[in-house]
Design a protein around this motif. Sequence first.
Motif, mmCIF file in Angstrom:
data_model
loop_
_atom_site.group_PDB
_atom_site.id
_atom_site.type_symbol
_atom_site.label_atom_id
_atom_site.label_comp_id
_atom_site.label_asym_id
_atom_site.label_seq_id
_atom_site.Cartn_x
_atom_site.Cartn_y
_atom_site.Cartn_z
ATOM 1 N N UNK A 78 0.814 -1.215 0.000
ATOM 2 C CA UNK A 78 0.000 0.000 0.000
ATOM 3 C C UNK A 78 0.852 1.272 0.000
ATOM 4 N N UNK A 79 2.168 1.112 -0.003
ATOM 5 C CA UNK A 79 3.059 2.272 0.011
ATOM 6 C C UNK A 79 3.163 2.945 1.365
ATOM 7 N N UNK A 80 2.938 2.181 2.431
ATOM 8 C CA UNK A 80 2.958 2.722 3.792
ATOM 9 C C UNK A 80 4.307 2.411 4.435
ATOM 10 N N UNK A 81 4.986 3.418 4.937
ATOM 11 C CA UNK A 81 6.276 3.270 5.609
ATOM 12 C C UNK A 81 6.056 2.837 7.055
ATOM 13 N N UNK A 82 7.122 2.281 7.665
ATOM 14 C CA UNK A 82 7.020 1.766 9.034
ATOM 15 C C UNK A 82 8.200 2.237 9.870
ATOM 16 N N UNK A 83 7.891 2.605 11.095
ATOM 17 C CA UNK A 83 8.901 2.949 12.091
ATOM 18 C C UNK A 83 8.682 2.011 13.281
ATOM 19 N N UNK A 84 9.422 0.875 13.334
ATOM 20 C CA UNK A 84 9.242 -0.085 14.430
ATOM 21 C C UNK A 84 10.128 0.239 15.635
ATOM 22 N N UNK A 85 10.018 -0.600 16.655
ATOM 23 C CA UNK A 85 10.855 -0.524 17.862
ATOM 24 C C UNK A 85 10.575 0.704 18.716
ATOM 25 N N UNK A 86 9.359 1.209 18.684
ATOM 26 C CA UNK A 86 9.025 2.409 19.439
ATOM 27 C C UNK A 86 8.199 2.010 20.664
ATOM 28 N N UNK A 87 8.598 2.504 21.816
ATOM 29 C CA UNK A 87 7.895 2.232 23.066
ATOM 30 C C UNK A 87 7.545 3.544 23.744
ATOM 31 N N UNK A 88 6.687 3.468 24.764
ATOM 32 C CA UNK A 88 6.306 4.647 25.521
ATOM 33 C C UNK A 88 4.953 5.170 25.084
ATOM 34 N N UNK A 89 4.644 6.381 25.478
ATOM 35 C CA UNK A 89 3.358 6.985 25.152
ATOM 36 C C UNK A 89 3.251 7.293 23.661
ATOM 37 N N UNK A 90 2.085 7.027 23.096
ATOM 38 C CA UNK A 90 1.859 7.306 21.676
ATOM 39 C C UNK A 90 2.031 8.795 21.385
ATOM 40 N N UNK A 91 1.543 9.648 22.264
ATOM 41 C CA UNK A 91 1.666 11.094 22.044
ATOM 42 C C UNK A 91 3.132 11.532 22.044
ATOM 43 N N UNK A 92 3.960 10.892 22.868
ATOM 44 C CA UNK A 92 5.390 11.193 22.864
ATOM 45 C C UNK A 92 6.038 10.700 21.568
ATOM 46 N N UNK A 93 5.568 9.553 21.078
ATOM 47 C CA UNK A 93 6.121 8.996 19.834
ATOM 48 C C UNK A 93 5.846 9.904 18.649
ATOM 49 N N UNK A 94 4.652 10.459 18.565
ATOM 50 C CA UNK A 94 4.344 11.338 17.428
ATOM 51 C C UNK A 94 5.154 12.626 17.522
ATOM 52 N N UNK A 96 8.150 12.838 18.868
ATOM 53 C CA UNK A 96 9.509 12.448 18.473
ATOM 54 C C UNK A 96 9.616 12.341 16.954
ATOM 55 N N UNK A 97 8.587 11.795 16.307
ATOM 56 C CA UNK A 97 8.586 11.715 14.847
ATOM 57 C C UNK A 97 8.633 13.110 14.228
#
Length: 135
Positions: A78-94, A96-97
């Motif tokens: 589908x042409x979707x990229x992936x960023x694996x190995x991420x832990x912690x709060x989802x809001x913190x992850x976004x 960081x991205x």
Amino acid sequence: MVVAITYDKETGNVGQHFGHADFFKLYEIENGRIMDSAVVAPFGQGHEAVASTMDDYSVSLVICQNIGDGAMQALSAYGIAVCPNVEGLADDAIEAFMQGSLLIENAPNCDCDHGAGSCCGGESSCGSTCGGCCH
């Protein structure tokens, strides 16, 4: 741009398994800012169904903890990229991205023991039809 993060609704953390995620938190990002967010359930279980759900929501990137090769292939179709190995709060992850501190790897990462008591709960013979991992 829409970014999906595997989501644990009880804790707000990044969920553990892409293909078995009960929820995803979607973030709509525009000009470096979060414009909107929503928690959604996938339209089924397993990497094909979840990847199709991501496509239906126009997701460009998935952030998750664990993902197997079958799921990576489904998202790639589908042409979707992936960023694996991420832990912690989802809001913190976004955040960081958006700050550029997460790497888009587009590579599977499965560190589960696929013997008795695996993350599949013994329901799958991992390696046969799921690309070597049950995520």
